[in-house]
Design a protein around this motif. Structure first.
Motif, PDB file in Angstrom:
ATOM      1  N   GLY A  29       0.837  -1.202   0.000  1.00 11.48           N
ATOM      2  CA  GLY A  29       0.000   0.000   0.000  1.00 11.48           C
ATOM      3  C   GLY A  29       0.867   1.246   0.000  1.00 11.48           C
ATOM      4  N   ASP A  30       0.270   2.350  -0.427  1.00  4.90           N
ATOM      5  CA  ASP A  30       1.028   3.609  -0.433  1.00  4.90           C
ATOM      6  C   ASP A  30       1.358   4.054   0.987  1.00  4.90           C
ATOM      7  OD1 ASP A  30      -1.735   4.018  -0.100  1.00  4.90           O
ATOM      8  OD2 ASP A  30      -1.715   5.988  -1.046  1.00  4.90           O
ATOM      9  N   GLY A  31       0.433   3.811   1.917  1.00  9.69           N
ATOM     10  CA  GLY A  31       0.700   4.180   3.311  1.00  9.69           C
ATOM     11  C   GLY A  31       1.894   3.415   3.854  1.00  9.69           C
ATOM     12  N   ALA A  32       1.942   2.124   3.581  1.00  5.93           N
ATOM     13  CA  ALA A  32       3.064   1.307   4.049  1.00  5.93           C
ATOM     14  C   ALA A  32       4.362   1.747   3.387  1.00  5.93           C
ATOM     15  CB  ALA A  32       2.791  -0.166   3.755  1.00  5.93           C
ATOM     16  N   VAL A  53       3.238  -0.502  -5.926  1.00  3.19           N
ATOM     17  CA  VAL A  53       2.561   0.292  -4.902  1.00  3.19           C
ATOM     18  C   VAL A  53       1.119   0.559  -5.325  1.00  3.19           C
ATOM     19  CG1 VAL A  53       2.598   2.405  -3.533  1.00  3.19           C
ATOM     20  CG2 VAL A  53       4.753   1.415  -4.352  1.00  3.19           C
ATOM     21  N   LEU A  54       0.175   0.135  -4.497  1.00  9.55           N
ATOM     22  CA  LEU A  54      -1.247   0.390  -4.763  1.00  9.55           C
ATOM     23  C   LEU A  54      -1.568   1.772  -4.191  1.00  9.55           C
ATOM     24  CD1 LEU A  54      -2.636  -3.164  -3.851  1.00  9.55           C
ATOM     25  CD2 LEU A  54      -1.625  -2.341  -6.005  1.00  9.55           C
ATOM     26  N   ASN A  55      -1.539   2.765  -5.073  1.00 12.03           N
ATOM     27  CA  ASN A  55      -1.586   4.169  -4.652  1.00 12.03           C
ATOM     28  C   ASN A  55      -3.019   4.695  -4.684  1.00 12.03           C
ATOM     29  OD1 ASN A  55      -1.161   6.860  -4.197  1.00 12.03           O
ATOM     30  ND2 ASN A  55       0.522   7.055  -5.657  1.00 12.03           N
ATOM     31  N   ASP A  56      -3.685   4.614  -3.523  1.00 12.50           N
ATOM     32  CA  ASP A  56      -5.072   5.102  -3.434  1.00 12.50           C
ATOM     33  C   ASP A  56      -5.184   6.355  -2.572  1.00 12.50           C
ATOM     34  OD1 ASP A  56      -4.593   3.985  -0.980  1.00 12.50           O
ATOM     35  OD2 ASP A  56      -6.411   2.751  -0.917  1.00 12.50           O
ATOM     36  N   ALA A  57      -4.026   6.931  -2.216  1.00 11.24           N
ATOM     37  CA  ALA A  57      -3.993   8.173  -1.428  1.00 11.24           C
ATOM     38  C   ALA A  57      -4.810   8.069  -0.140  1.00 11.24           C
ATOM     39  CB  ALA A  57      -4.440   9.366  -2.271  1.00 11.24           C
ATOM     40  N   ARG A  58      -4.757   6.906   0.461  1.00 12.16           N
ATOM     41  CA  ARG A  58      -5.468   6.730   1.734  1.00 12.16           C
ATOM     42  C   ARG A  58      -5.032   5.442   2.433  1.00 12.16           C
ATOM     43  NH1 ARG A  58     -10.922   7.747   0.464  1.00 12.16           N
ATOM     44  NH2 ARG A  58      -9.937   8.899  -1.194  1.00 12.16           N
ATOM     45  N   TYR A  59      -5.345   5.378   3.705  1.00 11.92           N
ATOM     46  CA  TYR A  59      -5.220   4.112   4.440  1.00 11.92           C
ATOM     47  C   TYR A  59      -6.502   3.346   4.137  1.00 11.92           C
ATOM     48  CZ  TYR A  59      -1.518   6.610   6.929  1.00 11.92           C
ATOM     49  OH  TYR A  59      -0.393   7.317   7.234  1.00 11.92           O
ATOM     50  N   GLY A  60      -6.482   2.674   2.986  1.00  8.04           N
ATOM     51  CA  GLY A  60      -7.710   2.119   2.442  1.00  8.04           C
ATOM     52  C   GLY A  60      -8.395   1.113   3.352  1.00  8.04           C
ATOM     53  N   MET A  61      -7.606   0.236   3.954  1.00  7.14           N
ATOM     54  CA  MET A  61      -8.212  -0.809   4.786  1.00  7.14           C
ATOM     55  C   MET A  61      -8.946  -0.190   5.985  1.00  7.14           C
ATOM     56  SD  MET A  61      -6.020  -4.106   5.901  1.00  7.14           S
ATOM     57  CE  MET A  61      -6.730  -5.427   6.859  1.00  7.14           C
TER      58      MET A  61
HETATM   59 MG    MG Z   1      -3.451   3.091   0.577  1.00  7.60          MG
END
Ligand code: MG
Ligand code: TPP
Length: 150
Positions: A29-32, A53-61
């Protein structure tokens, strides 16, 4: 990695690449990815590591967990980082994927790159992650590892 701490795969891929001398790939994840400076470590140590990197601009989980409880998510958004720029800033390389059709070529580049490489995949933020299946799969893996039937 099951339900392990963020940063485990981000950093572990460098060790895997060094231990095997082979290309090693982590999907993170992008956060990680923002939590550590492992691209610089990989560059310094010559580790053939690749991060997708799965870049969703958030802590998706966390965002989805809050929504599933009926909450309005808070403190889950993070800036959309430019991971290609971050990689290049430390002497590595990368490419951004904005469309699904670009993914194959990006992965080919990653697997033939001479330096550590980041594939920065922009995610559709409206698309829900397949968390149910993922969590069931993780549960099966944890149970299998501990010898309990899934
Ligand atoms: Mg994310
Ligand atoms: C060290 C650590 N801090 C916090 C958490 C709790 N946590 C689990 S998933 C998550 C968000 C992950 O965000 P990201 O890496 O961007 O992945 P995404 O869920 O967006 O795919 C957090 C904060 C954790 N697992 N490990």
């Amino acid at each position: 990695m099951a339900f392990g701490p963020m940063g485990h795969a981000t950093t572990g891929v460098v060790g895997a690449a060094l231990a095997t001398g082979k290309k090693s790939v982590a999907v993170v994840g992008d956060g990680a990815m923002l939590m550590s400076s492992e691209i610089s470590t990989a560059k310094a140590s010559g580790a053939p590591a690749v991060w997708v990197v799965l870049n969703d601009a958030r802590y998706g989980m966390i965002d989805e967990g809050m929504r599933s409880l009926g909450w309005t998510p808070f403190a889950t958004e993070i800036p959309e980082a430019d991971f290609v720029a971050i990689a290049r800033a430390v002497g590595a390389d990368g490419t951004r994927v904005s469309r699904e059709s670009e993914l194959d070529d990006a992965l080919r580049r990653a697997l033939t790159a001479k330096s550590p490489f980041v594939v920065d995949v922009l995610m559709d933020r409206c698309e829900r992650a397949p968390s149910g299946g993922r969590n069931r799969s993780l549960l099966r893996q944890v149970r299998a590892a501990s010898g309990v039937d899934a």
